[in-house]
Every structure is written in C-alpha cells, then in structure tokens.
Design an enzyme around this catalytic site. Structure first.
Site, PDB file in Angstrom:
ATOM      1  N   TYR A  95       3.492   6.696  10.124  1.00  0.00           N
ATOM      2  CA  TYR A  95       2.681   5.539   9.724  1.00  0.00           C
ATOM      3  C   TYR A  95       3.550   4.436   9.119  1.00  0.00           C
ATOM      4  O   TYR A  95       3.372   3.259   9.425  1.00  0.00           O
ATOM      5  CB  TYR A  95       1.591   5.977   8.733  1.00  0.00           C
ATOM      6  CG  TYR A  95       0.463   4.968   8.622  1.00  0.00           C
ATOM      7  CD1 TYR A  95      -0.695   5.083   9.396  1.00  0.00           C
ATOM      8  CD2 TYR A  95       0.553   3.883   7.747  1.00  0.00           C
ATOM      9  CE1 TYR A  95      -1.721   4.154   9.307  1.00  0.00           C
ATOM     10  CE2 TYR A  95      -0.465   2.950   7.658  1.00  0.00           C
ATOM     11  CZ  TYR A  95      -1.605   3.094   8.433  1.00  0.00           C
ATOM     12  OH  TYR A  95      -2.620   2.165   8.345  1.00  0.00           O
ATOM     13  N   LYS A 132       0.024   0.358  15.020  1.00  0.00           N
ATOM     14  CA  LYS A 132       1.399   0.291  15.545  1.00  0.00           C
ATOM     15  C   LYS A 132       1.689  -0.880  16.488  1.00  0.00           C
ATOM     16  O   LYS A 132       2.852  -1.154  16.787  1.00  0.00           O
ATOM     17  CB  LYS A 132       1.738   1.604  16.285  1.00  0.00           C
ATOM     18  CG  LYS A 132       1.984   2.765  15.357  1.00  0.00           C
ATOM     19  CD  LYS A 132       3.327   2.647  14.651  1.00  0.00           C
ATOM     20  CE  LYS A 132       3.419   3.467  13.386  1.00  0.00           C
ATOM     21  NZ  LYS A 132       3.440   2.709  12.142  1.00  0.00           N
ATOM     22  N   HIS A 176       0.832  -1.206   0.000  1.00  0.00           N
ATOM     23  CA  HIS A 176       0.000   0.000   0.000  1.00  0.00           C
ATOM     24  C   HIS A 176       0.862   1.251   0.000  1.00  0.00           C
ATOM     25  O   HIS A 176       1.621   1.480   0.923  1.00  0.00           O
ATOM     26  CB  HIS A 176      -0.931   0.006   1.219  1.00  0.00           C
ATOM     27  CG  HIS A 176      -2.139  -0.825   1.016  1.00  0.00           C
ATOM     28  ND1 HIS A 176      -3.372  -0.481   1.493  1.00  0.00           N
ATOM     29  CD2 HIS A 176      -2.311  -1.970   0.334  1.00  0.00           C
ATOM     30  CE1 HIS A 176      -4.237  -1.401   1.127  1.00  0.00           C
ATOM     31  NE2 HIS A 176      -3.618  -2.316   0.434  1.00  0.00           N
ATOM     32  N   TYR A 230      -9.685   5.739   6.638  1.00  0.00           N
ATOM     33  CA  TYR A 230      -9.913   6.124   8.034  1.00  0.00           C
ATOM     34  C   TYR A 230     -10.971   7.225   8.022  1.00  0.00           C
ATOM     35  O   TYR A 230     -10.758   8.272   7.397  1.00  0.00           O
ATOM     36  CB  TYR A 230      -8.623   6.675   8.659  1.00  0.00           C
ATOM     37  CG  TYR A 230      -7.578   5.618   8.960  1.00  0.00           C
ATOM     38  CD1 TYR A 230      -7.518   5.018  10.220  1.00  0.00           C
ATOM     39  CD2 TYR A 230      -6.658   5.219   8.003  1.00  0.00           C
ATOM     40  CE1 TYR A 230      -6.565   4.063  10.517  1.00  0.00           C
ATOM     41  CE2 TYR A 230      -5.693   4.253   8.286  1.00  0.00           C
ATOM     42  CZ  TYR A 230      -5.653   3.679   9.543  1.00  0.00           C
ATOM     43  OH  TYR A 230      -4.703   2.719   9.831  1.00  0.00           O
ATOM     44  N   PRO A 281      -5.469   0.964  18.307  1.00  0.00           N
ATOM     45  CA  PRO A 281      -5.101   0.462  16.977  1.00  0.00           C
ATOM     46  C   PRO A 281      -5.140   1.501  15.859  1.00  0.00           C
ATOM     47  O   PRO A 281      -4.769   1.195  14.723  1.00  0.00           O
ATOM     48  CB  PRO A 281      -6.122  -0.651  16.709  1.00  0.00           C
ATOM     49  CG  PRO A 281      -7.248  -0.391  17.638  1.00  0.00           C
ATOM     50  CD  PRO A 281      -6.708   0.332  18.811  1.00  0.00           C
TER      51      PRO A 281
HETATM   52  P1  RFL Z   1       0.191 -11.414  21.932  1.00  0.00           P
HETATM   53  O1  RFL Z   1      -0.211 -11.524  20.477  1.00  0.00           O
HETATM   54  O2  RFL Z   1      -0.852 -11.026  22.897  1.00  0.00           O
HETATM   55  O3  RFL Z   1       0.817 -12.821  22.336  1.00  0.00           O
HETATM   56  C1  RFL Z   1       1.131 -13.137  23.676  1.00  0.00           C
HETATM   57  C2  RFL Z   1       1.085 -14.640  23.838  1.00  0.00           C
HETATM   58  O4  RFL Z   1       1.438 -14.971  25.178  1.00  0.00           O
HETATM   59  C3  RFL Z   1       0.556 -15.985  25.661  1.00  0.00           C
HETATM   60  N1  RFL Z   1       0.529 -15.902  27.139  1.00  0.00           N
HETATM   61  C4  RFL Z   1       1.173 -16.764  27.943  1.00  0.00           C
HETATM   62  N2  RFL Z   1       1.931 -17.823  27.677  1.00  0.00           N
HETATM   63  C5  RFL Z   1       2.450 -18.504  28.729  1.00  0.00           C
HETATM   64  N3  RFL Z   1       2.222 -18.155  30.024  1.00  0.00           N
HETATM   65  C6  RFL Z   1       1.463 -17.097  30.338  1.00  0.00           C
HETATM   66  N4  RFL Z   1       1.250 -16.762  31.628  1.00  0.00           N
HETATM   67  C7  RFL Z   1       0.912 -16.346  29.272  1.00  0.00           C
HETATM   68  N5  RFL Z   1       0.121 -15.240  29.223  1.00  0.00           N
HETATM   69  C8  RFL Z   1      -0.092 -14.997  27.933  1.00  0.00           C
HETATM   70  C9  RFL Z   1      -0.772 -15.654  25.003  1.00  0.00           C
HETATM   71  O5  RFL Z   1      -1.638 -16.792  24.931  1.00  0.00           O
HETATM   72  C10 RFL Z   1      -0.316 -15.203  23.611  1.00  0.00           C
HETATM   73  O6  RFL Z   1      -0.275 -16.262  22.677  1.00  0.00           O
HETATM   74  O7  RFL Z   1       1.414 -10.408  22.122  1.00  0.00           O
HETATM   75  P2  RFL Z   1       2.654 -10.082  21.154  1.00  0.00           P
HETATM   76  O8  RFL Z   1       3.285 -11.347  20.649  1.00  0.00           O
HETATM   77  O9  RFL Z   1       3.469  -9.084  21.869  1.00  0.00           O
HETATM   78  O10 RFL Z   1       1.985  -9.405  19.853  1.00  0.00           O
HETATM   79  C11 RFL Z   1       1.347  -8.157  19.924  1.00  0.00           C
HETATM   80  C12 RFL Z   1       0.255  -8.060  18.854  1.00  0.00           C
HETATM   81  O11 RFL Z   1      -0.594  -9.174  18.967  1.00  0.00           O
HETATM   82  C13 RFL Z   1      -0.553  -6.748  18.991  1.00  0.00           C
HETATM   83  O12 RFL Z   1       0.284  -5.666  19.323  1.00  0.00           O
HETATM   84  C14 RFL Z   1      -1.296  -6.368  17.686  1.00  0.00           C
HETATM   85  O13 RFL Z   1      -2.253  -7.329  17.365  1.00  0.00           O
HETATM   86  C15 RFL Z   1      -1.957  -4.996  17.808  1.00  0.00           C
HETATM   87  N6  RFL Z   1      -2.768  -4.632  16.622  1.00  0.00           N
HETATM   88  C16 RFL Z   1      -2.186  -4.104  15.479  1.00  0.00           C
HETATM   89  N7  RFL Z   1      -0.841  -3.968  15.406  1.00  0.00           N
HETATM   90  C17 RFL Z   1      -0.252  -3.504  14.251  1.00  0.00           C
HETATM   91  O14 RFL Z   1       0.990  -3.376  14.227  1.00  0.00           O
HETATM   92  N8  RFL Z   1      -0.974  -3.193  13.116  1.00  0.00           N
HETATM   93  C18 RFL Z   1      -2.340  -3.312  13.109  1.00  0.00           C
HETATM   94  O15 RFL Z   1      -2.963  -3.062  12.062  1.00  0.00           O
HETATM   95  C19 RFL Z   1      -2.996  -3.745  14.340  1.00  0.00           C
HETATM   96  N9  RFL Z   1      -4.342  -3.885  14.382  1.00  0.00           N
HETATM   97  C20 RFL Z   1      -4.174  -4.769  16.676  1.00  0.00           C
HETATM   98  C21 RFL Z   1      -4.921  -4.361  15.531  1.00  0.00           C
HETATM   99  C22 RFL Z   1      -4.826  -5.271  17.807  1.00  0.00           C
HETATM  100  C23 RFL Z   1      -6.199  -5.394  17.825  1.00  0.00           C
HETATM  101  N10 RFL Z   1      -6.780  -5.955  19.002  1.00  0.00           N
HETATM  102  C24 RFL Z   1      -7.777  -6.965  18.980  1.00  0.00           C
HETATM  103  C25 RFL Z   1      -6.224  -5.668  20.293  1.00  0.00           C
HETATM  104  C26 RFL Z   1      -6.304  -4.471  15.522  1.00  0.00           C
HETATM  105  C27 RFL Z   1      -6.959  -4.949  16.687  1.00  0.00           C
HETATM  106  C28 RFL Z   1      -8.447  -4.987  16.660  1.00  0.00           C
HETATM  107  C1  PHB Z   2      -6.648  -3.963  10.372  1.00  0.00           C
HETATM  108  O1  PHB Z   2      -6.657  -4.233   9.141  1.00  0.00           O
HETATM  109  O2  PHB Z   2      -7.003  -4.797  11.219  1.00  0.00           O
HETATM  110  C2  PHB Z   2      -6.194  -2.634  10.804  1.00  0.00           C
HETATM  111  C3  PHB Z   2      -5.673  -1.742   9.886  1.00  0.00           C
HETATM  112  C4  PHB Z   2      -5.267  -0.479  10.281  1.00  0.00           C
HETATM  113  C5  PHB Z   2      -5.409  -0.108  11.611  1.00  0.00           C
HETATM  114  C6  PHB Z   2      -5.909  -1.000  12.548  1.00  0.00           C
HETATM  115  C7  PHB Z   2      -6.317  -2.272  12.140  1.00  0.00           C
HETATM  116  O3  PHB Z   2      -5.039   1.138  11.989  1.00  0.00           O
END
Ligand code: RFL
Ligand code: PHB
Length: 389
Positions: free
Chosen positions: A384, A296, A72, A200, A292
């Site tokens: 971004y 980031k 993108h 957005y 989100p």
């Molecule tokens: P995770 O993915 O939460 O993984 C942590 C793992 O640790 C396990 N765990 C344990 N294991 C052993 N013992 C324990 N006591 C434990 N406690 C927990 C868990 O089961 C899990 O498997 O953390 P990690 O690896 O640091 O990754 C972070 C990302 O998942 C998170 O920052 C992103 O998903 C955030 N996010 C986005 N980030 C982006 O860079 N670009 C995006 O477009 C973006 N969109 C989003 C997002 C997060 C969202 N939500 C649902 C919060 C969109 C959404 C809606």
């Molecule tokens: C997504 O595709 O899940 C997404 C994209 C951009 C954002 C947050 C989530 O800022």
C-alpha cells in the site's frame, strides 16, 4: 518545428515528465486533447505514495502539497460488525499522503506555465510517425491548422483511450485484461470526513470506501452494478446505502450534505506489453490500468515517469542508452506487482455476482487472518505504501 521530447497527454504523467525534463534543460512539447479546465475537472486519485511525493519534490512542485496534504499512518478495514486497523507507519516506517489528483495536476500546470512551457491544448488527430526509426515525428491539428513536430523521442502519456498504445503494431503488442462485473459510484461532498483514516468496507451489500480530500471535503464510494447510472442515485439514496455498508459507529457520526460530484468508474485490470517501441514510450494509464481498490493508478504512473525521466537524462547527458533499452522491463516489473496487489485487494473486499457461500467463507477467513496476523498486515502495508522504485 522541432523539440527533444514530444509528450502526448497533459494529465499528471505528461506534466510531471515535462517538468522534470525541463529542469534538466531537456526541451518538451505537451499535446493535450482537452482544455486545462477539463483536465482539472476530473475527480480521481487521492492517495499518494511517498515515492510520488519525492518525485514532485525533485520536480520542484511539492511546496503547496507539503503544506496542505494530510499524512496517513494507517488505514481501517471493516467486515460485518468487525473493524481493524493496519498501521503503515509501525509496520513499514512509511505513511501515505492524501492530496487530490486535481490539486497535484493544478500545481504541475501552474509550474509549467510559470516556466513558459509549450503546452498545446485542444489538439486533434494526433498521429505518431516513424517511432521505430531514428527520426520520429508527430502530426496534429489545432484550430483547423495542421502541424508537424520532429523530435528525438515520444512519450505516450495519453491515458487508456489515447493514440500512443494503438501506434504499436498489433503483432508487437500483447494486452492482458480483466474486466470486473461492477463499478464504483463516487460522491464528493464538502462535509468533514467520517474518520481520520480511510475505511475500506467489505459488506454483504457490497464494497464501500470512506476517503477524503481535506478536513472539510470527503470522498465516498460504493460498489454498484455496471448497468447503473449516477442519475439513478439521489444524494439521499447514496447516503442511505453508504450507511448500510460502513461500521455502525461510523454510520451514526457520518455527516451528509449535497454532492458536488457524482460519477461511476468501471473496474478493470489491464497491462499492455512492451512499454517501449523504438523511440515511443508508454507511461501511466496509456499502458496499464488497475482497479482503484489499492490506490495504485497514479502511483504506478509516477514510477513509469521516474524510470523514463532517468533513462532520458542518461541518454541526453551521457549518450548512454541503457535506461532506454531497459525502460519497459523495469517499469513492467513494478507494474505487475501493483496489478497483483490491486487485484488481491479487489477480490478481498467486493461482492462478486458468481460468489457462492464457500467463496464468501474464504473471503471472511482471509479477512480474519489479516486482522490477527502481523505478517499478513505487513505484506498489505508494504504494497500500500509503495514498493521501491
Ligand atoms: P490521464 O489522467 O488519463 O491523462 C491522460 C491525458 O491524455 C489526454 N489525451 C490526449 N491528448 C492528446 N491526444 C490524444 N489523442 C489524447 N488522448 C488522451 C487526456 O485528455 C488526458 O488529459 O492519465 P495519466 O496522466 O497516466 O494519469 C493516470 C491517473 O489519472 C490514474 O491512474 C488515476 O487517477 C487512478 N486512480 C487512483 N490512482 C492512485 O494512485 N490513487 C488513488 O487513490 C486513485 N483513485 C483513480 C482513483 C482513478 C479513478 N477513476 C475515475 C478511474 C479513483 C478513481 C475513481
Ligand atoms: C480516493 O480518495 O479517491 C481513493 C482513495 C483510496 C482508494 C481509491 C480512491 O483506494
């Protein structure tokens, strides 16, 4: 049992660290509380910085990503009936990449398992001991049996609700937090995306985002009250509300269909300092959360992994502890800038309960300034696409 680095958490942070270290001959064991299928069932990030893609390349796991991802060059922003583009490629020379967290995590699991990695699923009662000594160890229970793992270092990659951060004594740790009074209701559907670029949307009815996972799979979000539940939203009600918040032309061409996932994510800004305590390092969501809006979260996890990976290699290969000693400082310096950007994007695009007429005029003036001013667009674009590591 003994290993060099115990990694707590088998999400993207933990798996990427394990994979990178393995390629340098450094032994790790990953302890994951859930099953592989459970971890892969979480629908989360979609946008990756090029820095992340480069790290996946360094880890030798970028092949499918490079084949299937969408590049993108920019994004769209709408408010009221207005819409404008931010051209990342033109403003910074760098695009962003669309590739779902689910796919990326699957690639990491496949690579780790192909190399015979030690990943222990369904671990309970994980506890980190003596992290501030020269001989840390981790205990855990699996299938009713207790285990002990001695190690040189512990990487806390266990997300926001994990145990690692809690292991750092309260008198050492300082938490900074802002909880937003709304969440995002997200829907995943096997429908073509409404637009080639993400949109957005700042609307009088609240924020909306049109995103995607592929040419045939879309991801949409709408701002909702924290008290809401996905059960309150039929698919038809979701599509109707989305159409009211996005530009008219997009609403007309929106292809709707059954949702294959629907969930609400609360919005929070959070940072825990320091990110190292003795031989324990916090990485990713274990140490910080962003709303989100700036995409980031996963990208800041990747920069932590970059710093920690290089610090551990410097230590194991050269006996030089400089990277380890400066890990927290280096990681936090980049994190706070990502926190600022995510906070700013959230403020620019959402409706806040306490917002009065003046506040709304300020938001609109800022959007108009952004539409008209190349310098302002460059600042957004630089953040971004990702600040340098
Ligand atoms: P995770 O993915 O939460 O993984 C942590 C793992 O640790 C396990 N765990 C344990 N294991 C052993 N013992 C324990 N006591 C434990 N406690 C927990 C868990 O089961 C899990 O498997 O953390 P990690 O690896 O640091 O990754 C972070 C990302 O998942 C998170 O920052 C992103 O998903 C955030 N996010 C986005 N980030 C982006 O860079 N670009 C995006 O477009 C973006 N969109 C989003 C997002 C997060 C969202 N939500 C649902 C919060 C969109 C959404 C809606
Ligand atoms: C997504 O595709 O899940 C997404 C994209 C951009 C954002 C947050 C989530 O800022």
């Amino acid at each position: 049992m003994r290993t060099q680095v115990v990694i707590i958490g088998g999400g993207p942070s933990g798996l990427l660290l394990s994979q990178l270290l393995h390629r340098k001959g450094i032994d790790t064991v990953v302890l994951e509380r859930k099953t592989r299928d459970y971890v892969l069932g979480r629908i989360r990030a979609g946008i990756l910085e090029v820095g992340f893609v480069n790290l996946m390349r360094e880890a030798g796991v970028a092949e499918r990503m490079e084949r299937e991802c969408l590049i993108h060059d920019g994004t769209l922003i709408s408010y009221g009936d207005e819409q404008f583009g931010i051209d990342f490629k033109d403003l910074t020379g760098t695009p962003v990449v669309v590739y779902g967290q689910t796919e990326l995590t699957r690639d990491l699991y496949d690579a780790r398992e192909a190399m015979g990695a030690k990943i222990v699923f369904n671990t309970e009662n994980v506890e980190i001991h003596d992290a501030d000594s020269d001989a840390p160890y981790v205990t855990y229970r699996v299938n009713g049996a207790d285990h002990r793992l001695d190690c040189d270092y512990v990487a806390g990659c266990d997300g926001f609700h994990g145990v690692s951060r809690q292991t750092i004594p309260a008198n050492v740790r300082r938490d900074y937090e802002k909880v937003y009074p709304f969440g995002w209701l997200g829907v995943l559907s096997d429908t073509p995306p409404v637009s080639d670029e993400l949109i957005y949307c700042n609307s009088d009815r609240g924020f909306a985002l049109c995103s995607m996972r592929s040419a045939t799979r879309s991801r949409y979000y709408i701002q909702c009250p924290l008290s809401d539940s996905p059960d309150n939203w039929s698919d038809a009600a979701f599509w109707d509300e989305l159409k009211r918040r996005i530009p008219g032309a997009a609403a007309e061409r929106l292809v709707t269909g059954p949702s294959i996932e629907k969930s609400i994510a609360p919005l929070r800004s959070f940072v825990s300092e320091p990110m190292r305590w003795g031989r324990l390092f916090l990485c990713g969501d274990a140490a910080h959360i962003v709303p989100p809006t700036g995409a980031k979260g996963l990208n800041t996890a990747a920069s932590d992994i970059h710093y920690l990976y290089h610090a551990l290699v410097q230590m194991f290969e050269e006996g030089d502890s400089e990277g380890i000693e400066r890990y927290s400082e280096k990681a936090l310096s980049r994190i706070w800038k990502a926190e600022r950007f995510s906070w700013w994007m959230t403020g620019l695009l959402h409706r806040f309960p306490e917002q009065n007429g003046f506040d709304q005029k300020m938001q609109r003036a800022e959007l108009e300034f952004l539409r008209e001013n190349r310098h302002a667009q460059t600042v957004l674009a630089q953040n971004y696409v990702g600040l340098p590591y």
